[in-house]
Design a protein around this motif. Structure first.
Motif, PDB file in Angstrom:
ATOM      1  N   GLY A  74       4.322  -7.446   4.760  1.00  0.00           N
ATOM      2  CA  GLY A  74       5.258  -7.979   5.747  1.00  0.00           C
ATOM      3  C   GLY A  74       6.631  -7.429   5.448  1.00  0.00           C
ATOM      4  N   ASN A  75       7.501  -7.459   6.435  1.00  0.00           N
ATOM      5  CA  ASN A  75       8.855  -6.955   6.209  1.00  0.00           C
ATOM      6  C   ASN A  75       9.768  -8.098   5.803  1.00  0.00           C
ATOM      7  OD1 ASN A  75       8.062  -4.362   6.901  1.00  0.00           O
ATOM      8  ND2 ASN A  75       8.550  -4.674   9.071  1.00  0.00           N
ATOM      9  N   ASP A 105       5.692  -3.616   2.390  1.00  0.00           N
ATOM     10  CA  ASP A 105       6.147  -3.774   3.771  1.00  0.00           C
ATOM     11  C   ASP A 105       5.089  -3.212   4.728  1.00  0.00           C
ATOM     12  OD1 ASP A 105       6.392  -1.049   3.603  1.00  0.00           O
ATOM     13  OD2 ASP A 105       8.585  -1.047   3.567  1.00  0.00           O
ATOM     14  N   MET A 106       5.408  -3.233   6.022  1.00  0.00           N
ATOM     15  CA  MET A 106       4.395  -2.823   6.998  1.00  0.00           C
ATOM     16  C   MET A 106       4.076  -1.332   6.907  1.00  0.00           C
ATOM     17  SD  MET A 106       3.377  -5.531   8.093  1.00  0.00           S
ATOM     18  CE  MET A 106       2.783  -6.165   9.600  1.00  0.00           C
ATOM     19  N   LEU A 112      -1.900   2.213   3.314  1.00  0.00           N
ATOM     20  CA  LEU A 112      -3.168   1.746   2.744  1.00  0.00           C
ATOM     21  C   LEU A 112      -4.328   1.958   3.733  1.00  0.00           C
ATOM     22  CD1 LEU A 112      -4.726   0.196   0.447  1.00  0.00           C
ATOM     23  CD2 LEU A 112      -4.266  -1.872   1.747  1.00  0.00           C
ATOM     24  N   CYS A 113      -4.060   1.636   5.009  1.00  0.00           N
ATOM     25  CA  CYS A 113      -5.134   1.793   6.019  1.00  0.00           C
ATOM     26  C   CYS A 113      -5.526   3.267   6.166  1.00  0.00           C
ATOM     27  CB  CYS A 113      -4.676   1.233   7.372  1.00  0.00           C
ATOM     28  SG  CYS A 113      -4.591  -0.552   7.380  1.00  0.00           S
ATOM     29  N   THR A 114      -4.516   4.127   6.259  1.00  0.00           N
ATOM     30  CA  THR A 114      -4.788   5.555   6.433  1.00  0.00           C
ATOM     31  C   THR A 114      -5.575   6.095   5.237  1.00  0.00           C
ATOM     32  OG1 THR A 114      -2.718   5.692   7.645  1.00  0.00           O
ATOM     33  CG2 THR A 114      -3.679   7.783   6.950  1.00  0.00           C
ATOM     34  N   LEU A 140      -2.825   0.544  13.400  1.00  0.00           N
ATOM     35  CA  LEU A 140      -3.171   0.665  11.972  1.00  0.00           C
ATOM     36  C   LEU A 140      -4.416   1.528  11.761  1.00  0.00           C
ATOM     37  CD1 LEU A 140      -2.643  -2.994  10.670  1.00  0.00           C
ATOM     38  CD2 LEU A 140      -1.341  -0.960   9.962  1.00  0.00           C
ATOM     39  N   LEU A 141      -5.382   1.384  12.677  1.00  0.00           N
ATOM     40  CA  LEU A 141      -6.680   2.027  12.462  1.00  0.00           C
ATOM     41  C   LEU A 141      -6.871   3.279  13.302  1.00  0.00           C
ATOM     42  CD1 LEU A 141      -8.878  -1.201  12.292  1.00  0.00           C
ATOM     43  CD2 LEU A 141      -7.677  -0.027  10.450  1.00  0.00           C
TER      44      LEU A 141
END
Ligand code: GLY
Ligand code: MN
Ligand code: MN
Length: 462
Positions: A74-75, A105-106, A112-114, A140-141
């Motif tokens: 989160g920011n 943060d976001m 992390l997702c990438t 994100l995905l």
């Protein structure tokens, strides 16, 4: 909030049950009402609450099943926000308060997702029910917006349902807190249900009582002398002698555990003969649920047994005719109760309904019926100790539905349409409690809210 150990234990079990890959659990964002800064009351996502317990908007939790790590993203707010909101804990501090050691943060979440996609590891997430979260998952995905729901993880849904369906002692205590406030809402409104008052006055009183218990409503109040409309949110009618008033309302605790209670009372406080007759039939059905619900029976079976009590009652009035089992097997009684007996309740008033009802209320063994009425049963599966479900039979004389069935000649063998004509102006009755399935049977949760004819008349008379 519960202790940090509660959330750590829940997350550990979820990681084990899902098995591999990462799990993304998005918290909710503020939702604008009529412009960006005028928002609806903030309601955190229930899955996020269950596993992270934090009430702040704009957070995302991640569980890595492969390395056992939990993350909170989160920011952090800056000085401009602080001017308006006051100082708030950092994301790192929020995470640590529920046993999460890793935060970011976001941008870090996107990284992390990438990375996880690049490693060809599975990413589990729940089907989003808000457009902003669906968009966030899409970004994100790297999925098209419309594809996001399709790739939601069934393994995650099943693991969440498995864990959240069985309520712990501390959760039951929270639900009983919500029912204690519902007691004040309902008993106070009963006493106000006098001719000349308006439905909105009683609805307003109830909402005030909910906030006096320090929580919002668990769903928009149903307060109506036209209870034949199942979810009637219009509150403009004047209360008149001769009408039954359906009051279906509950609240949330500050931790967002819910209550969902319905009481139906005669305006003025005294049941006339017709009102008493219908009320007693519905009450007998509601008590039958409490008598027979226990681990091992399916709620579909309970719905069917309760339907037999209703059908017997209507036979006594000459509205239905024939063999009771045949009436219920054919679904003829559903003309007067086109909904199911109840649903799971917990952090959501219809608990976990966002996962897809089929995964919450049914399982491989129990499938939804296709029959009118029974088909609307939200929870039909085999009951287990620790389930919290609602018990909410009703009787509704819905003129448009009666006319339609009559015109189509439906169930003429079982329904005496001429007799039914006499009841078309009656309205509706529903009685609802929240019950806990125990080792041997079940227990009605919370302080008993007046329910018998005598108790209601005494409460309203005082
Ligand atoms: N309050 C809606 C319901 O009882 O399910
Ligand atoms: Mn209800
Ligand atoms: Mn309900």
């Amino acid at each position: 909030m519960f202790s940090k150990e509660t959330y750590m234990t829940r997350r550990e079990r979820l990681r084990k049950d899902v098995g591999n890959g990462i799990i993304i659990i998005a918290g909710n964002n503020e939702a604008p009402c009529n412009y960006t800064d005028n928002t609806y009351w903030f309601r955190q996502d229930s899955t996020f609450l269950y596993f992270f317990g934090i009430q702040r908007d704009g957070l995302v939790g991640v569980l890595d099943c492969d390395n056992g790590r939990d993350y909170l993203f989160g920011n952090d707010i800056d000085i401009e926000d602080i001017v308006w909101t006051g100082p708030l804990p950092s994301v790192k501090e929020l995470g640590e308060s529920v046993g999460v050691d890793n935060s970011g943060d976001m941008k870090a979440l996107q990284t992390l997702c990438t990375k996880t996609i690049g490693e060809h590891r599975k990413i589990h997430y729940l089907p989003p029910y808000r457009a902003d979260i669906q968009r966030q998952m899409s970004q994100l995905l790297g999925l098209k917006y419309d594809a996001v729901k399709r790739y939601a993880s069934l393994d995650l849904i099943k693991a969440c349902v498995k864990q959240r369906s069985i309520k712990s002692a501390e959760e039951i205590a929270e639900i009983e807190r919500a029912i204690a406030t519902a007691y004040n809402m309902h008993v106070g409104a009963m006493k106000m249900a006098m001719p000349g008052r308006y439905e909105y006055e009683l609805a307003g009183f109830m909402e005030g009582e909910a906030w006096k218990g320090n929580g919002p409503l668990s769903f928009p109040i149903i307060m109506t002398i036209h209870g034949e409309t199942l979810h009637n949110h219009n509150h403009n009618n004047r209360l008149e002698i001769g009408r039954m008033l359906v009051m279906d309302a509950g609240c949330e605790t500050p931790m967002n555990y819910c209550s969902d209670i319905t009481r139906t009372v005669p305006v003025g406080g005294h049941f006339d003969e017709r009102q008493k007759t219908i009320y007693e039939i519905v009450l007998a059905a509601q008590m039958e649920t409490i008598r027979i619900s226990r681990p091992g029976i399916t709620y579909q079976e309970v719905h069917t047994e309760v339907s037999k009590i209703l059908a017997e009652g209507y036979k006594g009035l000459g509205i239905l005719k024939g063999n009771t089992d045949d009436i219920v097997a054919a679904g003829a009684h559903s003309l007067l109760m086109p909904h199911g007996l109840g649903h799971m309740m917990g952090l959501d008033v219809h608990d976990m309904e966002n996962y897809g009802q089929i995964y919450v209320g049914y399982d491989d063994e129990t499938r939804p019926s296709q029959q009118f009425g029974l088909g609307s049963l939200r929870c039909g599966r085999r009951l287990e100790e620790g389930f919290v479900i609602t018990d909410e039979p009703g009787c509704y004389f819905i003129p448009a539905l009666i006319d339609k069935w009559n015109a189509e000649g439906l169930h003429r063998d079982f329904i005496n349409y001429a007799e039914l004509e006499k009841w078309k102006d009656f309205g509706g009755v529903r009685i609802e409690d929240d019950i806990l399935i125990t080792k041997e049977g079940c227990r009605v949760l919370g302080k008993a809210i007046p329910k018998s004819v005598k108790e209601i008349e005494e409460t309203m008379g005082n």
